[in-house]
Write an enzyme that holds these catalytic residues in place. Structure first.
Site, PDB file in Angstrom:
ATOM      1  N   ASP A 225       0.844  -1.208   0.000  1.00  0.00           N
ATOM      2  CA  ASP A 225       0.000   0.000   0.000  1.00  0.00           C
ATOM      3  C   ASP A 225       0.877   1.256   0.000  1.00  0.00           C
ATOM      4  O   ASP A 225       0.622   2.214  -0.737  1.00  0.00           O
ATOM      5  CB  ASP A 225      -0.995  -0.003   1.186  1.00  0.00           C
ATOM      6  CG  ASP A 225      -0.324  -0.238   2.531  1.00  0.00           C
ATOM      7  OD1 ASP A 225       0.847  -0.675   2.574  1.00  0.00           O
ATOM      8  OD2 ASP A 225      -0.978   0.018   3.565  1.00  0.00           O
ATOM      9  N   ASP A 249      -0.668  -6.858 -10.358  1.00  0.00           N
ATOM     10  CA  ASP A 249      -1.738  -6.451 -11.281  1.00  0.00           C
ATOM     11  C   ASP A 249      -2.094  -4.991 -11.031  1.00  0.00           C
ATOM     12  O   ASP A 249      -2.169  -4.175 -11.951  1.00  0.00           O
ATOM     13  CB  ASP A 249      -2.957  -7.359 -11.048  1.00  0.00           C
ATOM     14  CG  ASP A 249      -4.113  -7.006 -11.973  1.00  0.00           C
ATOM     15  OD1 ASP A 249      -3.859  -6.767 -13.176  1.00  0.00           O
ATOM     16  OD2 ASP A 249      -5.261  -6.956 -11.486  1.00  0.00           O
TER      17      ASP A 249
HETATM   18  C1  IPM Z   1      -3.568  -8.026 -16.661  1.00  0.00           C
HETATM   19  C2  IPM Z   1      -5.047  -8.167 -16.714  1.00  0.00           C
HETATM   20  C3  IPM Z   1      -5.404  -9.619 -16.426  1.00  0.00           C
HETATM   21  C4  IPM Z   1      -5.013  -9.911 -15.004  1.00  0.00           C
HETATM   22  C5  IPM Z   1      -6.858 -10.005 -16.715  1.00  0.00           C
HETATM   23  C6  IPM Z   1      -7.271  -9.674 -18.139  1.00  0.00           C
HETATM   24  C7  IPM Z   1      -7.098 -11.464 -16.440  1.00  0.00           C
HETATM   25  O1  IPM Z   1      -5.650  -7.273 -15.850  1.00  0.00           O
HETATM   26  O2  IPM Z   1      -2.878  -8.717 -17.436  1.00  0.00           O
HETATM   27  O3  IPM Z   1      -3.087  -7.215 -15.875  1.00  0.00           O
HETATM   28  O4  IPM Z   1      -5.761  -9.625 -14.050  1.00  0.00           O
HETATM   29  O5  IPM Z   1      -3.919 -10.448 -14.804  1.00  0.00           O
HETATM   30 MG    MG Z   2      -4.297  -5.917 -14.921  1.00  0.00          MG
END
Ligand code: IPM
Ligand code: MG
Length: 368
Positions: A225, A249
């Site tokens: 965070d 992500d």
């Molecule tokens: C990414 C995308 C993917 C993820 C999705 C499309 C499954 O957000 O590549 O960052 O969450 O990994």
């Molecule tokens: Mg993503």
């Protein structure tokens, strides 16, 4: 000598349009740099579901495992929102990542000088920014068991499990340290060791790998965070960031936006090396399928093109040719070429996807 093989999975939304420009660039390398590839195309995501009733056909999976590298466009779209979870377009991508064992996802966030004004942050905070997020991609809460929606008493409970083994942490830490050795030698590892046991183990293992095999690396640890906050406060303090699947992500989208547009950012997902020394690899833009502009020739192909540059560098040991392509992109941006995502409402008329491809090909010609 046989040519190296590329499997192209253009996917959904703007995927086919942006990938169309990449295939022109692949052809350019065949004609001008004696670097020919055997290219095969197949379906993934919604496009595969429409044809086969599954977002990734077994034959496509087998082709991906056999290819020297996979280039992917984008998956998903509102048309598929109501599909059962197990056949959603995203499941195709996640299956590729898992079965190819692509545990190390490299997401560079680089701010091109010509676009520094475009960031939502002040120019001096982002100008010259060049960081690399290494996201663990095949484990953590994305894949941990148990998972599902279960009955519990008189209500339902949704469960996902954050799970990391020592060896999973070890291998992604090594890939971050290797990368850092070719950059500034600095790595910041992010987790939530203050609230999660998986974070405590993560921190411990990353530190141990550093102390045992990478004493030359300057390693710091940060709660994720705080990492998010530091990324928007003073992003240039970072060089390589290594983190888990879910934090990666989120943090990589955050880092991406520092650069002004998601349309600019490539990624490489790498696995363990094959016997020939080449890692299993999939390259894809960080942006999604952008259904709102799909099919209109407006999309920015640069992220997808720079993903091919990463393929040249990480799969085919063609660092100089990767740099040639990156320089061509930088030049067209410096010359003022802008797709719609790189313009404000009062900035004039944007160029099309194909025109951006034309400009980059012309810059490649000029580089010879
Ligand atoms: C990414 C995308 C993917 C993820 C999705 C499309 C499954 O957000 O590549 O960052 O969450 O990994
Ligand atoms: Mg993503």
């Amino acid at each position: 000598m046989t040519n190296p093989t590329l499997l192209i999975l253009a996917g959904d939304g703007i995927g086919p349009e942006v990938m169309g420009q990449v295939t022109r660039i692949i052809d350019w390398y065949g004609k001008n740099r004696d670097l020919a590839f055997d290219v095969e195309h197949d379906l993934v995501g919604g496009a595969a579901y429409d044809k086969h009733g599954t977002p990734l056909h077994d034959d496509t999976m087998a082709k991906a495992l056999a290819a020297d590298a996979v280039l992917l466009g984008a998956v998903g779209g509102p048309k598929y929102d109501d599909l059962d979870f197990s056949v959603k377009p995203e499941r195709g991508l996640l299956r590729l990542r898992k079965e190819m064992d692509l545990f190390s996802n490299l997401r560079p966030a680089q701010c091109f000088d010509a676009l520094a004004d475009f960031s939502s942050l002040k120019k001096d905070i982002v100008a010259g920014l060049d960081i690399m997020i290494v996201r663990e991609l095949t484990s953590g809460v994305y894949f941990g068991e148990p998972r599902g929606i279960f009955e519990e008493g008189n209500e339902r409970v949704g469960i996902n499990t954050q799970r990391y083994t020592e060896s999973e942490i070890d291998r992604v830490a090594r890939s971050a340290f290797e990368l850092a050795r070719r950059r500034s030698g600095k790595v910041c590892s992010m987790e939530k060791a203050n609230v999660m046991e998986s974070g405590i183990l993560w921190r411990e293992v990353v530190q141990k790998v550093r102390d045992t095999d990478y004493p030359d690396i300057e390693l710091t640890h940060m709660y994720a965070d705080n990492g998010a906050m530091q990324l928007v406060r003073a992003p240039k303090q970072f060089d390589v960031i290594v983190t888990d699947n879910l934090f990666g992500d989120i943090l990589s989208d955050c880092a991406a936006m520092l650069t002004g547009s998601l349309g600019m950012l490539p990624s490489a997902s790498l696995g363990a090396p094959n016997p020939d020394g080449r890692p299993k690899a999939l390259y894809e833009p960080v942006h999604g399928s952008a259904p709102d502009i799909a099919g209109q020739g407006k999309a920015n192909p640069i992220a997808c093109i720079l993903s091919f540059a990463m393929a040249l560098r990480y799969s085919f040991d063609q660092g100089d040719e990767a740099t040639r392509l990156e320089n061509a992109v930088e030049k067209v941006l410096a010359d003022g070429a802008r797709t719609a995502d790189l313009m404000g409402p009062e900035d004039g008329t944007p160029i099309s996807t194909t025109e951006m491809g034309d400009a980059i090909l012309a810059a490649l010609d000029a580089s010879l």
